[in-house]
Design an enzyme around this catalytic site. Sequence first.
Site, short mmCIF file in Angstrom:
data_model
loop_
_atom_site.label_atom_id
_atom_site.label_comp_id
_atom_site.label_asym_id
_atom_site.label_seq_id
_atom_site.Cartn_x
_atom_site.Cartn_y
_atom_site.Cartn_z
N HIS A 1 1.22 -4.59 5.37
CA HIS A 1 0.81 -5.73 4.54
C HIS A 1 0.34 -6.86 5.45
O HIS A 1 0.48 -6.79 6.66
CB HIS A 1 1.93 -6.17 3.60
CG HIS A 1 3.14 -6.76 4.25
ND1 HIS A 1 3.99 -6.03 5.05
CD2 HIS A 1 3.64 -8.02 4.23
CE1 HIS A 1 4.97 -6.81 5.48
NE2 HIS A 1 4.78 -8.03 5.00
N HIS B 1 1.07 -10.08 6.10
CA HIS B 1 1.81 -11.20 6.69
C HIS B 1 1.67 -11.25 8.21
O HIS B 1 1.66 -10.23 8.89
CB HIS B 1 3.29 -11.13 6.30
CG HIS B 1 3.53 -11.54 4.86
ND1 HIS B 1 4.64 -11.17 4.15
CD2 HIS B 1 2.76 -12.30 4.01
CE1 HIS B 1 4.57 -11.69 2.92
NE2 HIS B 1 3.44 -12.36 2.82
N ASP C 1 3.66 -11.96 10.57
CA ASP C 1 4.69 -11.34 11.42
C ASP C 1 4.60 -9.81 11.41
O ASP C 1 5.47 -9.13 11.97
CB ASP C 1 6.10 -11.82 11.02
CG ASP C 1 6.49 -11.43 9.61
OD1 ASP C 1 5.60 -11.33 8.74
OD2 ASP C 1 7.69 -11.21 9.38
N HIS C 2 3.53 -9.29 10.80
CA HIS C 2 3.26 -7.84 10.85
C HIS C 2 1.88 -7.55 11.43
O HIS C 2 1.53 -6.40 11.69
CB HIS C 2 3.37 -7.22 9.45
CG HIS C 2 4.77 -7.24 8.92
ND1 HIS C 2 5.57 -6.13 8.84
CD2 HIS C 2 5.54 -8.29 8.50
CE1 HIS C 2 6.77 -6.47 8.38
NE2 HIS C 2 6.77 -7.79 8.16
N HIS D 1 6.32 -7.56 -2.77
CA HIS D 1 6.46 -8.52 -1.67
C HIS D 1 5.10 -9.18 -1.43
O HIS D 1 4.98 -10.41 -1.43
CB HIS D 1 6.95 -7.79 -0.43
CG HIS D 1 7.05 -8.63 0.81
ND1 HIS D 1 7.98 -9.62 0.95
CD2 HIS D 1 6.31 -8.64 1.95
CE1 HIS D 1 7.82 -10.20 2.14
NE2 HIS D 1 6.82 -9.62 2.76
N ASP E 1 8.01 -4.43 4.35
CA ASP E 1 8.91 -5.42 3.75
C ASP E 1 9.17 -5.12 2.27
O ASP E 1 9.45 -6.03 1.50
CB ASP E 1 8.32 -6.83 3.91
CG ASP E 1 8.45 -7.34 5.34
OD1 ASP E 1 8.99 -6.62 6.19
OD2 ASP E 1 7.96 -8.46 5.60
N HIS F 1 12.34 -5.41 9.01
CA HIS F 1 13.22 -6.44 9.56
C HIS F 1 14.64 -5.93 9.76
O HIS F 1 15.12 -5.07 9.02
CB HIS F 1 13.28 -7.66 8.62
CG HIS F 1 12.01 -8.45 8.60
ND1 HIS F 1 11.75 -9.47 9.48
CD2 HIS F 1 10.93 -8.35 7.80
CE1 HIS F 1 10.55 -9.98 9.21
NE2 HIS F 1 10.03 -9.32 8.20
ZN LIG Z 1 6.17 -9.72 4.80
#
Ligand SMILES: [Zn+2]
Length: 255
Positions: free
Chosen positions: A56, A58, A60-61, A114, A133, A171
């Site tokens: 996805h 985001h 942080d990915h 998400h 996530d 995570h």
């Molecule tokens: Zn995420």
Amino acid sequence: MPAETKVFLCLKDNYGVLVHDPATGATAAIDAPEAAPVEAALKSTGWKLTDILVTHHHGDHTGGIVELKGRHKCRVVAPQAEAAKIPAVDETVREGDTVHVGKLSANVIETPGHTAGHITYWFHNDKLAFAGDTLFSIGCGRVIEGTPEMMWASLKKLRDLPGDTRVYCGHEYTLANIKFAQTIEPGNAALSARAAQAAKQIAERQWTIPTTIDEEKAANVFLRADIPAVAAAVGLAGKPAAEVFAEVRARKNKF
Ligand SMILES: [Zn+2]
């Protein structure tokens, strides 16, 4: 030949994972939170990065994609519905598509909630799933872009995978998730066993992932919203599972 995996931490609490095909040498990073830990994992294994499979959009990915692609010229595969928000995408995929990493093969499962276009990569022959996530060890992602109904439907799709599927998530939240789950199912023996196991893993500096679908079905309250005892525990006996899931998720947001 079976897939090999390498797990490592990125940023504060993101998991990075490499999936390696020993037959061809192909190696995929599942998401790329940042470049340096991926490089360190490649160095320690001697594997060569050929693909990045994005779950996805985001940051942080995806934060490490551009740097890694610049250095390794790897292919970047991303969910079609979010490709415009992800840098340097080469191929987009959607529900039912197959992605190859060397001779390994992954089915794409759309798991929105998400984010609106979140996908899970399921390597069915190797019994591996990379759930980003959507599904965490004893938890699930926040419902940010979708609705609770959508997230519940996505979690049920993952719950329906074979029970011995090993699940990798985005995570390291396992202990906090267990603490929360115990507020709703204090008498769940599988959850108590998992609490002891996770505490031991962390004390021994091991990862708490992968988990399995069977373990999650038994202990992850977010996959158990259609169990009458869980509905009753949140004051929603007899209500639809999606409503129970929404209440459990809302409580976790405040936990
Ligand atoms: Zn995420």
